[in-house]
Design a protein around this motif. Structure first.
Motif, PDB file in Angstrom:
ATOM      1  N   LEU A  16       3.841   6.847   6.551  1.00  0.00           N
ATOM      2  CA  LEU A  16       2.794   6.430   5.621  1.00  0.00           C
ATOM      3  C   LEU A  16       1.444   7.011   6.024  1.00  0.00           C
ATOM      4  CD1 LEU A  16       3.962   2.751   5.154  1.00  0.00           C
ATOM      5  CD2 LEU A  16       3.713   4.423   3.314  1.00  0.00           C
ATOM      6  N   LEU A  17       1.155   6.959   7.319  1.00  0.00           N
ATOM      7  CA  LEU A  17      -0.111   7.504   7.797  1.00  0.00           C
ATOM      8  C   LEU A  17      -0.189   9.005   7.524  1.00  0.00           C
ATOM      9  CD1 LEU A  17      -0.561   5.730  11.240  1.00  0.00           C
ATOM     10  CD2 LEU A  17      -2.090   5.587   9.269  1.00  0.00           C
ATOM     11  N   LEU A  73      -6.907 -14.066   6.376  1.00  0.00           N
ATOM     12  CA  LEU A  73      -8.240 -13.592   6.007  1.00  0.00           C
ATOM     13  C   LEU A  73      -9.187 -14.773   5.795  1.00  0.00           C
ATOM     14  CD1 LEU A  73      -7.211 -10.678   3.667  1.00  0.00           C
ATOM     15  CD2 LEU A  73      -8.329 -10.487   5.905  1.00  0.00           C
ATOM     16  N   ARG A  84     -10.375 -15.693   8.993  1.00  0.00           N
ATOM     17  CA  ARG A  84     -11.368 -14.727   9.432  1.00  0.00           C
ATOM     18  C   ARG A  84     -12.696 -14.933   8.711  1.00  0.00           C
ATOM     19  NH1 ARG A  84     -11.263  -8.154   9.157  1.00  0.00           N
ATOM     20  NH2 ARG A  84     -13.526  -8.145   9.377  1.00  0.00           N
ATOM     21  N   GLY A 120       5.555   3.495   9.585  1.00  0.00           N
ATOM     22  CA  GLY A 120       4.100   3.543   9.613  1.00  0.00           C
ATOM     23  C   GLY A 120       3.610   4.976   9.775  1.00  0.00           C
ATOM     24  N   LEU A 144       0.817  -1.216   0.000  1.00  0.00           N
ATOM     25  CA  LEU A 144       0.000   0.000   0.000  1.00  0.00           C
ATOM     26  C   LEU A 144       0.845   1.258   0.000  1.00  0.00           C
ATOM     27  CD1 LEU A 144      -3.029  -1.001   2.160  1.00  0.00           C
ATOM     28  CD2 LEU A 144      -3.077  -0.107  -0.164  1.00  0.00           C
ATOM     29  N   VAL A 169     -12.144  -4.852   3.608  1.00  0.00           N
ATOM     30  CA  VAL A 169     -10.876  -4.902   4.341  1.00  0.00           C
ATOM     31  C   VAL A 169      -9.773  -4.865   3.303  1.00  0.00           C
ATOM     32  CG1 VAL A 169      -9.418  -6.240   5.880  1.00  0.00           C
ATOM     33  CG2 VAL A 169     -11.895  -6.357   6.112  1.00  0.00           C
ATOM     34  N   VAL A 170      -8.858  -3.913   3.448  1.00  0.00           N
ATOM     35  CA  VAL A 170      -7.747  -3.844   2.501  1.00  0.00           C
ATOM     36  C   VAL A 170      -6.456  -4.153   3.256  1.00  0.00           C
ATOM     37  CG1 VAL A 170      -6.529  -2.448   0.811  1.00  0.00           C
ATOM     38  CG2 VAL A 170      -8.962  -2.085   1.219  1.00  0.00           C
ATOM     39  N   GLN A 171      -5.699  -5.117   2.759  1.00  0.00           N
ATOM     40  CA  GLN A 171      -4.457  -5.501   3.438  1.00  0.00           C
ATOM     41  C   GLN A 171      -3.358  -5.663   2.404  1.00  0.00           C
ATOM     42  OE1 GLN A 171      -4.519  -7.311   7.211  1.00  0.00           O
ATOM     43  NE2 GLN A 171      -5.404  -5.284   7.068  1.00  0.00           N
ATOM     44  N   ALA A 172      -2.128  -5.496   2.859  1.00  0.00           N
ATOM     45  CA  ALA A 172      -0.998  -5.689   1.945  1.00  0.00           C
ATOM     46  C   ALA A 172       0.259  -5.894   2.749  1.00  0.00           C
ATOM     47  CB  ALA A 172      -0.841  -4.470   1.035  1.00  0.00           C
ATOM     48  N   GLY A 217      -8.230  -6.877  10.812  1.00  0.00           N
ATOM     49  CA  GLY A 217      -8.409  -5.994   9.662  1.00  0.00           C
ATOM     50  C   GLY A 217      -7.810  -4.617   9.874  1.00  0.00           C
ATOM     51  N   VAL A 218      -6.730  -4.566  10.648  1.00  0.00           N
ATOM     52  CA  VAL A 218      -6.084  -3.270  10.899  1.00  0.00           C
ATOM     53  C   VAL A 218      -5.423  -2.782   9.614  1.00  0.00           C
ATOM     54  CG1 VAL A 218      -4.215  -2.171  12.177  1.00  0.00           C
ATOM     55  CG2 VAL A 218      -5.706  -3.819  13.304  1.00  0.00           C
ATOM     56  N   SER A 219      -5.512  -1.500   9.356  1.00  0.00           N
ATOM     57  CA  SER A 219      -4.926  -0.954   8.123  1.00  0.00           C
ATOM     58  C   SER A 219      -3.431  -1.192   8.097  1.00  0.00           C
ATOM     59  CB  SER A 219      -5.211   0.548   8.028  1.00  0.00           C
ATOM     60  OG  SER A 219      -4.022   1.280   8.037  1.00  0.00           O
ATOM     61  N   SER A 220      -2.894  -1.396   6.899  1.00  0.00           N
ATOM     62  CA  SER A 220      -1.513  -1.859   6.882  1.00  0.00           C
ATOM     63  C   SER A 220      -0.532  -0.788   7.338  1.00  0.00           C
ATOM     64  CB  SER A 220      -1.135  -2.435   5.526  1.00  0.00           C
ATOM     65  OG  SER A 220      -1.335  -1.487   4.527  1.00  0.00           O
ATOM     66  N   PHE A 221      -0.883   0.487   7.252  1.00  0.00           N
ATOM     67  CA  PHE A 221       0.038   1.501   7.789  1.00  0.00           C
ATOM     68  C   PHE A 221       0.068   1.412   9.313  1.00  0.00           C
ATOM     69  CE2 PHE A 221      -1.004   4.407   3.951  1.00  0.00           C
ATOM     70  CZ  PHE A 221      -0.350   3.513   3.130  1.00  0.00           C
ATOM     71  N   ILE A 222      -1.129   1.294   9.880  1.00  0.00           N
ATOM     72  CA  ILE A 222      -1.202   1.202  11.334  1.00  0.00           C
ATOM     73  C   ILE A 222      -0.532  -0.078  11.807  1.00  0.00           C
ATOM     74  CG2 ILE A 222      -2.775   1.069  13.316  1.00  0.00           C
ATOM     75  CD1 ILE A 222      -4.680   2.854  11.811  1.00  0.00           C
ATOM     76  N   GLN A 223      -0.624  -1.131  10.990  1.00  0.00           N
ATOM     77  CA  GLN A 223       0.051  -2.386  11.347  1.00  0.00           C
ATOM     78  C   GLN A 223       1.518  -2.165  11.645  1.00  0.00           C
ATOM     79  OE1 GLN A 223      -0.251  -5.916   9.052  1.00  0.00           O
ATOM     80  NE2 GLN A 223      -2.481  -5.805   8.878  1.00  0.00           N
TER      81      GLN A 223
END
Ligand SMILES: Nc1ncnc2c1ncn2[C@@H]1O[C@H](COP(=O)(O)OP(=O)(O)OP(=O)(O)O)[C@@H](O)[C@H]1O
Ligand SMILES: Nc1ncnc2c1ncn2[C@@H]1O[C@H](COP(=O)(O)OP(=O)(O)OP(=O)(O)O)[C@@H](O)[C@H]1O
Ligand SMILES: [Mg+2]
Ligand SMILES: [Mg+2]
Lengths: 297, 511, 315, 315
Positions: free
Chosen positions: D136-137, A72, A75, D133, A28, A52-55, C286-292
């Motif tokens: 990015l945020l 996922l 989930r 992170g 992302l 849900v968007v993941q990368a 489902g945490v956003s990947s930036f926050i991850q």
């Protein structure tokens, strides 16, 4: 011994009982995929599904992408939209999704057909365009712009990375048709802007005759145009990028860049979600939705 | 100190012979054509000033260092010692001057390092290892659990582990490079008994020490080195202390403890009710300007802990500290130094020196601030101070920019001393200040202590050498199990009284 | 191991273990998907590759070294095995070839460090680049994909209902623990890392053991490569990038000191599990990947803070 | 510095310097494009960013630590400066904000290491992830581009015909060398890295100086971020990935020991130049991308082998 295929209505964790669609992209931190995310979000709102968007953190991390998809699946999302980081490496996890009955929509980068068949995997649909075709477009443009004659330079992505390879093959094939065109130097700049600058600066030292540059993504092209400016050659070199990022479009307007290949990520994102929703509703969908590929000049 | 009878009929058989050994380091010739002959069943004492080349010679035997020239004969046959492993294999064992233990392994694991008993090929028999290690430790008469991690042992205990490790080798030639420098009377006695047993078994022992009185107790022959040269070998029975000292330092030494009393002034440091849970209990004492106070005690009695607590290196759980009559909170060594305290630590390698830095950088470390103006170090001041220390303490070094790791043990100790002399301290805590220092230099250090006292400094001298404590102190404190168990004036103190107090048997409690 | 000794060891791991359990508890509270058998097996499988590499790194780090080349070795051994498999070489032979490749590269690291006297950081950084280039040259930059079920059993099979990768991981850890605690080789690693000179003077063949430990690390990287190749049904010349960071992180979270001389593979396993559970949990939530990225960094810091707080000496 | 002392220092750098010259000689023989004024200025500019970061890392490494977060700090400080510039904040203010961001993050590293007692590897690995992170945020994952000429002068300007980035690099190195050799802070770094306990007992405020050194490293990363942003006319949240490896490599090639207590910024500069020249040369020669990696790895190994050969002590 896995659970029965989950119906869209029984997806747990979904707010207000809305089904959850997952979009897994390569990474992302690339505006291309951010645009895809935007498009998907817009469609999700439109159709009233959770998205849900993941990368992975890195575009080339195929194993991490596999982990994300496995998680996922745990989930129990209702549908998966995936942009594979590796067209063959994605196959095992598609099979896993198939086993629990989660439909898979492939976006932007194809999953390898042969591998898929061999593993008995099945995808619902593919939405996207071809990097190879994009490379060909770029090559044809350069040929036309230079009148079929000149010295070319190429900035490659991370060596061994599929996306870059496909674009490169397309480009090479297109220019090979013109005997007057010669790729005099081709070097990796690892997709990165600062390396695009450095590598092209060095290329210009040893190949002052270069009149056109094809960079496998816009970031490298944008780095290279700064190198061109600092060498005092602004406007003298045709620069073609890939991805049509806003900055590249701006540079084209300004005249520092000549063209870039657009793949319409946002449209891919929204079409993917739209197709996923249709699947969940039991509608039939086409197994290939082409998204136009276009040269912005 | 138990005297050991000489190996009566000296076995003529030479186990190990060194001929014309030469070793040069950049800037120094450490050994210049040294001959040495070791016979079975003898204790061969090696004497020499700090930096004379004793340790280097021994490292050549143990395979740790390769010589530039010369030959080594084992049982009359020339041999090239290829490395430590080879040396061990042919029966040459050594206790190094600088500790060579692995901090996070246990005592037992250290003792058998490289020679672990095996269950099968490739599997350590840990039980057998611990049993054997414990046996050796017990035979040495030290209360060390073979399972305790070495980094948690006190310096003296670590030294005994070194000894145990050397014994476990069952070597034919056993070198002991200053084994007693960190030991107290009790352990020394045990060590000497062990040496006697080894002698009886026909082991050839090399014994290096700067504690002259020990030589006469256990030595058979003595070889003296000076500046890397062999200056003489004598039978112990046919020589005297003063002759040996003359051979060593090239001049006569009149007085071993040149104590000069200085006028005693105001209170410099007072400690009242100092407590550190489990370690120190209700410590009270006073140091006055111009006074040298000796602090005696057995290993583990808490002397070092007391020094660290006063210096702010360890937190305290109660009690008050007065410096120059004012109560002070000493939260860190820096605060202590700021109040004019100096602390020479007992473990120079781990606490005293930055081995990778130069003599000058070490000497000036606590004074860097004082030597700086507007945040820039004044190199001229640093150089001057270092030159002064090198001269004053006769530090044997090719120059002020030599890295201290290359200096001989005794000279390293002098650098630690020099470090504190360079500060403007008025109260000195010296923890084993003469550890590893040669007789000549010891006298110099005593004279320095005299000078400091005469200048009005107060000195707390922790030492495990009772003669030193008795010879140099105005007043003597004795610790036992974390308490001050006795206080004596110089006049009333005797070796017996101090020992009794140290063992917790004598009454006289501190005022 | 005697109970007393065992307690001492696990005491050292206590903080990290608490960290792992705390993390699991939080996830259990936040999502019903976390604490299911299938998800836990999933996490174990996902952790297995990093965990296997981390064992090798733990050995190297205990001996006072570092190995940055593991990721590249994963790629290189992976493509060697894969290309042999595609040429219809029998599976055991192809596996052997891959493992030997890893071992050989590791030994080269070791020799550069011991006989070449290079700092481990430099030697392995150099090999990281060379091996990556080698993998690319060997495959002409393309992935090598598609293998028999026989080979893929390494990823898809089950032994007593436990997935094969998890079984491999457990076996590796049991052996590694034994080697570290019960064999001279393991003992010498601690000794060399604790005080190399003292070890040398005690007659330990420091060069030999140091060379071997890098060989072992290479071998384990190759094992991870095989597992990865089977899992993805493909070997890529660009696989394994940044795996060294994950493996070092698992090792250090597990309480092994980067200064050498201290550490345990049990800790490393816990460290690897913390990282695996964390990533799994963030995906499940489902945490956003930036926050991850922020959360992962913060949790690594917190886990080790917790651990240090438990170990903090009185003084 | 007295001549004698200087010789002693440069003696330690001699091998690396020979390595650099050998590399240059080879390139000079292979391509006419290498030894031209404009190319050498290019190399100097290309090296400047890594060189500035490497100074900070040299300080940290001398003090016995490590900082993996520099690359992320480059990204984070870069986007902070860039977004302020785009909001038309005056250039000096925006620069200041960027530098303060880097400094603050560095100090956080330092505090975690000193008061939190975290191993530097873990603390900075954690912050690496958090700062990435954060960047990015902050930017929503997109680059921030396009600045005034005033700001871009930092990349495009010249002082006495020397490009500004090169001038900045030289100034940083002169100051750093002075700080390291002539100020108490520099001396304390060596002492802390050499023997932390001895330093503490000598009255050195170990925690303070350790905290500060990470602050300095963060500050220099931020300076590099500003240089990078001006150079590319863009700040990206994904900038600086793997910069820590390059900077550590430059430092270690330059003879600074990862164990701490030893090192010099002069060596680091040579190390950074070796890496810069190498990459430049490979581009000039048009070496294939796969072979490039092999060559880079091999040259790093060779350069340091050469250096160690010169330093090799007798046993
Ligand atoms: N590795 C080395 N590099 C340079 N010089 C060294 C090295 N090792 C020893 N020296 C020098 O060699 C000389 C002899 O040192 P050695 O350690 O043998 O002395 P010593 O007689 O054991 O002294 P001490 O009684 O103080 O232990 C000293 O001048 C010392 O500085
Ligand atoms: N780091 C540590 N961990 C555990 N125990 C320790 C540690 N340091 C010292 N001790 C123990 O604390 C006690 C006091 O040691 P200390 O060194 O203060 O005694 P000392 O009187 O100075 O004796 P020495 O003659 O050995 O210097 C000893 O029993 C020692 O084993
Ligand atoms: Mg000696
Ligand atoms: Mg003591």
């Amino acid at each position: 011994n896995r659970t029965e295929p989950t119906s869209a209505a029984s997806v747990a964790g979904a707010t207000a009982g809305k089904p959850t669609v997952a979009l897994v992209v390569k990474t992302l931190n690339n505006p291309f995929f951010l645009d895809m995310q935007k498009g998907a979000e817009e469609a999700a709102r439109r159709f009233g599904v959770n998205l849900v968007v993941q990368a992975a953190d890195r575009e080339i991390d195929v194993e991490r992408q596999m982990q994300i998809i496995e998680n996922l699946i745990e989930r129990k999302v209702a549908a998966l939209c995936i942009t594979p980081s590796g067209s063959r490496e994605i196959v095992p996890v598609i099979v896993k999704a198939n086993q629990v009955g989660i439909p898979v929509v492939i976006v932007d980068t194809r999953a390898d057909e042969k591998a898929l068949v061999a593993a008995g995997g099945k995808i619902a649909t593919f939405i996207g365009s071809d990097n190879y075709d994009g490379g060909k477009l770029a090559g044809a443009f350069v040929a036309e712009k230079l009148g079929g004659k000149g010295h070319l330079a190429v900035l490659e992505g991370i060596p061994g990375h599929e996306t870059g390879d496909a674009r490169l093959r397309g480009f090479r094939e297109a220019v090979a048709k013109f005997p007057g065109l010669k790729i005099v130097v081709s070097q990796p700049a690892n997709w990165e802007r600062d390396q695009g600058f450095n590598v092209f600066q060095n290329m210009l030292q040893s190949n002052p005759t270069v009149t056109a540059l094809f960079a496998c993504n816009d970031l490298m092209a944008l780095g290279a145009i700064e190198a061109i400016a600092s060498a005092g050659k602004a406007g003298k070199i045709v620069v073609v990028g890939f991805d049509a990022q806003p900055e590249a479009r701006a540079a084209i307007t300004k005249g520092t860049m000549s063209a870039t290949v657009a793949q319409f990520a946002s449209r891919m994102g929204s079409t993917a979600v739209e197709n996923a929703v249709k699947l969940l509703a039991g509608e039939k969908i086409a197994d290939f939705t082409p998204v136009a590929i276009e040269l912005i000049k | 100190m138990t005297a050991i009878p000489p190996a009566a009929p000296l076995t003529p058989r030479a186990v190990l012979t060194l001929r014309g050994i030469r070793k040069a380091y950049p800037g120094v010739v450490a050994l210049d054509g040294v001959d040495l002959e070791l016979r079975a069943g003898e204790v061969h004492v090696l004497l020499g000033e700090n930096g004379a080349g004793k340790s280097t010679l021994m490292k050549i035997i143990s395979g740790a260092v390769a010589c530039d020239a010369g030959e080594v004969l084992l049982d009359g046959v020339p041999i090239e010692i290829r490395g430590p492993r080879h040396a061990q294999a042919v029966g040459l064992g050594i206790i190094y001057q600088e500790f060579n233990l692995i901090p996070h392994l246990t005592a037992g694991e250290n003792i058998f390092l490289g020679r672990e008993p095996r269950l099968l090929a490739g599997v350590i028999d840990q039980r057998a290892l611990l049993r054997a290690a414990q046996k050796i430790l017990d035979e040495l008469g030290v209360a060390i659990d073979a399972r305790s991690v070495v980094s948690r042992l006190s310096v003296a205990q670590q030294q005994m582990v070194e000894v145990a490790k050397a014994l476990s080798l069952n070597a034919r030639v056993l070198i002991m490079d200053e084994p007693t420098s960190a030991l107290t009377e009790q352990e020394i006695r045990e060590l000497f008994a062990t040496i006697a047993r080894l002698k009886a078994r026909g082991v050839a022992l090399v014994y290096i020490s700067h504690r002259m009185e020990e030589l006469f107790a256990i030595g058979d022959r003595v070889t003296v080195l000076r500046d890397g040269r062999h200056v003489g070998t004598r039978l112990i029975g046919e020589t005297t202390m003063s002759e040996l000292v003359r051979l060593m330092v090239g001049r006569d030494l009149k007085d071993q403890f040149p104590k000069q009393a200085a006028p005693v002034g105001d209170e410099a440091l007072r400690v009242a009710g100092l407590r550190r849970n489990g370690v120190l209990h209700d410590i009270n004492f006073t140091l006055r300007r111009g006074e040298v106070v000796g602090l005696a005690g057995l290993m583990g009695s808490g002397r070092t802990e007391l020094a660290r607590a006063v210096f702010g290196a360890d937190p305290i759980d109660g009690g008050r500290i007065f410096v120059g009559g004012h109560e002070r909170q000493i939260g860190s060594p820096r605060a202590a130094i700021g109040l004019g305290l100096g602390f020479l630590t007992e473990d120079r390698k781990h606490q005293g020196l930055v081995l990778g830095l130069s003599v000058q950088e070490n000497t000036c470390l606590p004074s860097v601030g004082a030597f700086s103006r507007f945040g820039v170090m004044q190199v001229a001041h640093e150089s001057a101070a270092t030159a002064a220390r090198i001269a004053e303490l006769r530090i044997k070094t090719p120059g002020p920019h030599q890295r201290v790791v290359t200096l001989s043990g005794g000279n390293q100790q002098k650098v630690v001393l020099g470090k504190w002399l360079t500060t403007a301290a008025g109260v000195f805590i010296f923890d084993e200040p003469t550890r590893g220092i040669d007789v000549g230099a010891k006298v110099e250090i005593y004279q320095l202590i005299n000078q400091l006292a005469a200048r009005g400094a107060a000195i707390l001298m922790i030492s495990s050498e009772l003669p030193e404590i008795l010879g140099m102190s105005d007043r003597i404190l004795v610790m036992h199990a974390g308490r001050i168990a006795g206080e004596f004036t110089a006049a009333e103190a005797t070796q017996e009284k101090l020992l009794a107090a140290a063992l917790g048997r004598a009454g006289l409690h501190a005022a | 191991m005697k109970p007393r000794e065992f307690l001492a060891h696990s005491g050292r791991q206590f903080g990290t273990l608490v960290g792992l359990f705390a993390l699991c508890a939080v996830l259990w509270a936040l999502t019903p998907h976390f604490l299911t058998v299938s998800n836990l097996l999933n996490v174990a499988q996902q952790t297995s590759i990093n965990a296997v590499i981390a064992v090798g790194l733990t050995f190297v780090i205990i001996s006072g070294g570092i190995d940055l080349s593991v990721g590249s070795l994963v790629a290189f051994s992976g493509v060697v095995t894969a290309s042999l498999l595609q040429r219809a070489v029998p599976v055991p032979l192809a596996l052997l070839a891959g493992l030997v490749t890893g071992l050989a590269c590791g030994l080269v690291n070791g020799l550069l460090i011991t006989y070449g006297r290079l700092p481990p950081f430099i030697a392995t950084l150099g090999l990281m680049s060379v091996a990556r280039g080698g993998a690319l040259l060997y495959t002409d930059g393309r992935p090598v994909s598609g293998f028999d079920e026989e080979f893929r059993w390494l990823a898809t099979g089950e032994v007593l209902r436990v997935p094969v990768p998890v079984v491999i991981m457990i076996v590796v850890y049991v052996i590694a623990h034994f080697v570290l605690r019960r064999t001279p080789f393991g003992r010498y690693l601690f000794a060399i890392g604790g005080n190399e000179e003292a070890a040398l003077l005690s007659g330990v063949r420091v060069r030999l053991h140091k060379t071997v430990v890098y060989g072992v690390c290479g071998l384990l990287s190759a094992l991870a490569a095989v597992m990865l190749t089977a899992r993805l049904n493909s070997a890529q010349p660009i696989a394994g990038i940044n795996y060294e960071l994950d493996a070092i992180a698992a090792t250090v979270i597990g309480g092994t000191s980067l200064l050498g001389g201290q550490g345990s593979v049990v800790g490393t396993l816990i460290g690897a599990l913390i990282m695996g559970v964390l990533r799994n949990g963030l995906n499940l939530l489902g945490v956003s990947s930036f926050i991850q990225q922020v959360v992962i960094g913060a949790v690594i810091i917190l886990a080790v803070l917790l651990d240090t707080a438990f170990k903090r000496p009185k003084r």
